[in-house]
Design a protein around this motif. Structure first.
Motif, PDB file in Angstrom:
ATOM      1  N   ARG A  40      18.630  20.709  -8.340  1.00  0.00           N
ATOM      2  CA  ARG A  40      19.403  19.691  -7.620  1.00  0.00           C
ATOM      3  C   ARG A  40      20.702  19.401  -8.362  1.00  0.00           C
ATOM      4  O   ARG A  40      20.708  19.212  -9.580  1.00  0.00           O
ATOM      5  CB  ARG A  40      18.580  18.402  -7.485  1.00  0.00           C
ATOM      6  N   ASP A  41      21.793  19.362  -7.617  1.00  0.00           N
ATOM      7  CA  ASP A  41      23.096  19.064  -8.193  1.00  0.00           C
ATOM      8  C   ASP A  41      23.231  17.551  -8.360  1.00  0.00           C
ATOM      9  O   ASP A  41      23.265  16.809  -7.366  1.00  0.00           O
ATOM     10  CB  ASP A  41      24.200  19.596  -7.276  1.00  0.00           C
ATOM     11  N   LEU A 101      27.210  24.357  -8.359  1.00  0.00           N
ATOM     12  CA  LEU A 101      26.398  24.275  -9.560  1.00  0.00           C
ATOM     13  C   LEU A 101      25.754  25.612  -9.945  1.00  0.00           C
ATOM     14  O   LEU A 101      25.800  26.006 -11.121  1.00  0.00           O
ATOM     15  CB  LEU A 101      25.323  23.206  -9.395  1.00  0.00           C
ATOM     16  N   PRO A 102      25.147  26.370  -9.005  1.00  0.00           N
ATOM     17  CA  PRO A 102      24.543  27.656  -9.393  1.00  0.00           C
ATOM     18  C   PRO A 102      25.554  28.626  -9.997  1.00  0.00           C
ATOM     19  O   PRO A 102      25.226  29.373 -10.927  1.00  0.00           O
ATOM     20  CB  PRO A 102      23.981  28.201  -8.072  1.00  0.00           C
ATOM     21  N   THR A 113      34.702  19.840 -17.604  1.00  0.00           N
ATOM     22  CA  THR A 113      33.738  19.965 -16.510  1.00  0.00           C
ATOM     23  C   THR A 113      32.396  20.457 -17.032  1.00  0.00           C
ATOM     24  O   THR A 113      31.333  19.964 -16.638  1.00  0.00           O
ATOM     25  CB  THR A 113      34.258  20.934 -15.430  1.00  0.00           C
ATOM     26  N   LEU A 114      32.440  21.424 -17.938  1.00  0.00           N
ATOM     27  CA  LEU A 114      31.197  21.948 -18.508  1.00  0.00           C
ATOM     28  C   LEU A 114      30.427  20.881 -19.264  1.00  0.00           C
ATOM     29  O   LEU A 114      29.209  20.740 -19.110  1.00  0.00           O
ATOM     30  CB  LEU A 114      31.492  23.125 -19.435  1.00  0.00           C
ATOM     31  N   TYR A 115      31.127  20.130 -20.108  1.00  0.00           N
ATOM     32  CA  TYR A 115      30.461  19.067 -20.866  1.00  0.00           C
ATOM     33  C   TYR A 115      29.783  18.076 -19.919  1.00  0.00           C
ATOM     34  O   TYR A 115      28.640  17.663 -20.139  1.00  0.00           O
ATOM     35  CB  TYR A 115      31.471  18.328 -21.746  1.00  0.00           C
ATOM     36  N   SER A 118      25.592  17.988 -19.341  1.00  0.00           N
ATOM     37  CA  SER A 118      24.942  16.762 -19.812  1.00  0.00           C
ATOM     38  C   SER A 118      24.077  16.135 -18.721  1.00  0.00           C
ATOM     39  O   SER A 118      23.186  15.332 -19.016  1.00  0.00           O
ATOM     40  CB  SER A 118      26.002  15.749 -20.273  1.00  0.00           C
ATOM     41  N   LEU A 119      24.319  16.505 -17.459  1.00  0.00           N
ATOM     42  CA  LEU A 119      23.574  15.935 -16.337  1.00  0.00           C
ATOM     43  C   LEU A 119      22.380  16.785 -15.920  1.00  0.00           C
ATOM     44  O   LEU A 119      21.483  16.306 -15.221  1.00  0.00           O
ATOM     45  CB  LEU A 119      24.506  15.755 -15.124  1.00  0.00           C
TER      46      LEU A 119
END
Length: 309
Positions: A16-17, A28-29, A78-80, A84-85
């Motif tokens: 799940r995004d 996300l994928p 964006t990656l961080y 983190s989520l």
């Protein structure tokens, strides 16, 4: 008809995004898939990952195949935020399940070639100084692929044994050969592997006193010759030393031992000689396996043991 391998990006789409719809630039994928590719190329941090694809020329078509709608990858920030989520346990489980599903597509052993899965524990470097939980990892590593199939966080090395039932429950056991050091040489682990249709190669030390004593007496010199079923004695040269190895097997322990699935016992003597100093060391290792001699002779057992180390 052979089943077609399912792309990993399809499995990652099941996560799940957690992001809000507004402001999302990349699926996300696609982000997670690109992170995995960058990690395989040596990038270990979000900054290194972002720099990896930023410095690649002509990456557009590849990004499109991963599911990106734009001709560039996500930024470091964006990656961080995204990583983190993401629930890391779910992400790791998804990748491990994909490897399990596609094992046969990734690995096609040749004739008389056995592929081992090394069960081993590692402590994350520097983790204890930082007070990290589950700083010790129990991992399953394919000898031939050099890939970690699955891993599980445990509190410390002493808890590897207790974590093994849960760990094995998440793996495909049937048809696999599991190699392990003496710490994991336990009856329950051997029974679980054999009951699941797999095999084991276990190193035996004093933590299994009766079995260890039986092996020492079986291969005691002199007088062991009548009990030897097979032998392999290769010599290898490299890394500034020459190493002589001699592995001998016996079937006699299987006749009276009640260890689950035991078919062969073995003794391995190693003699590495350091060229620079002329230093000679000798080491003797005992072990057992559920593999019968028709499936694994002395030479093949030696390869499995070397593959684990």
């Amino acid at each position: 008809m052979e089943r077609k391998a399912r792309p990993l990006v399809e499995r990652l789409a099941e996560i799940r995004d957690p992001r809000k719809a507004k402001g999302k630039r990349h699926p996300l994928p696609a982000i997670l898939s690109l992170c995995l590719v960058a990690m395989m190329a040596g990038a270990k941090t979000p900054k290194a990952m972002a720099n990896w694809w930023k410095n690649r020329i002509g990456l557009g078509p590849f990004l499109e195949r991963l599911g990106f709608s734009k001709a560039y990858g996500p930024s470091k920030s964006t990656l961080y935020r995204v990583l983190s989520l993401i629930p890391i346990e779910q992400f790791e489980a998804m990748v491990s399940e994909w490897l399990e599903e596609n094992w046969g597509h990734l690995l096609q052993p040749g004739e008389n070639e056995l592929d081992g899965v090394a069960m081993d524990g590692k402590t994350l470097r520097g983790s204890r100084r930082r007070g990290a939980d589950n700083a010790h990892l129990l991992a399953a590593l394919s000898h031939r692929l050099g890939l970690i199939i699955s891993q599980l966080g445990v509190d410390d090395k002493t808890n590897e044994i207790g974590a093994m039932p849960e760990f094995l429950a998440g793996l495909i056991i049937e048809g696999r050969i599991f190699t392990m050091d003496a710490l994991l040489t336990q009856r329950d682990i051997a029974q679980t592997i054999v009951a699941g249709g797999g095999d084991y190669v276990m190193i035996v030390k004093v933590n299994q006193p009766k079995l260890y004593t039986d092996l020492k007496e079986l291969f005691a010199e002199p007088g062991a010759e009548p009990f030897i079923a097979d032998e392999a004695a290769p010599t290898n040269k490299g890394h500034g030393r020459i190493e002589q190895r001699r592995l001998r097997t016996s079937l006699d322990l299987a006749d009276f031992s009640d260890w689950p699935g035991l078919q062969q016992a073995f003794i391995l003597r190693r003699k590495p000689i350091i060229f620079k100093t002329g230093q000679l060391r000798q080491e003797t290792v005992y072990g057992i396996t559920s593999l019968p001699p028709q499936r694994a002779d002395a030479s093949q057992l030696l390869s499995l043991i070397r593959g684990h180390w």
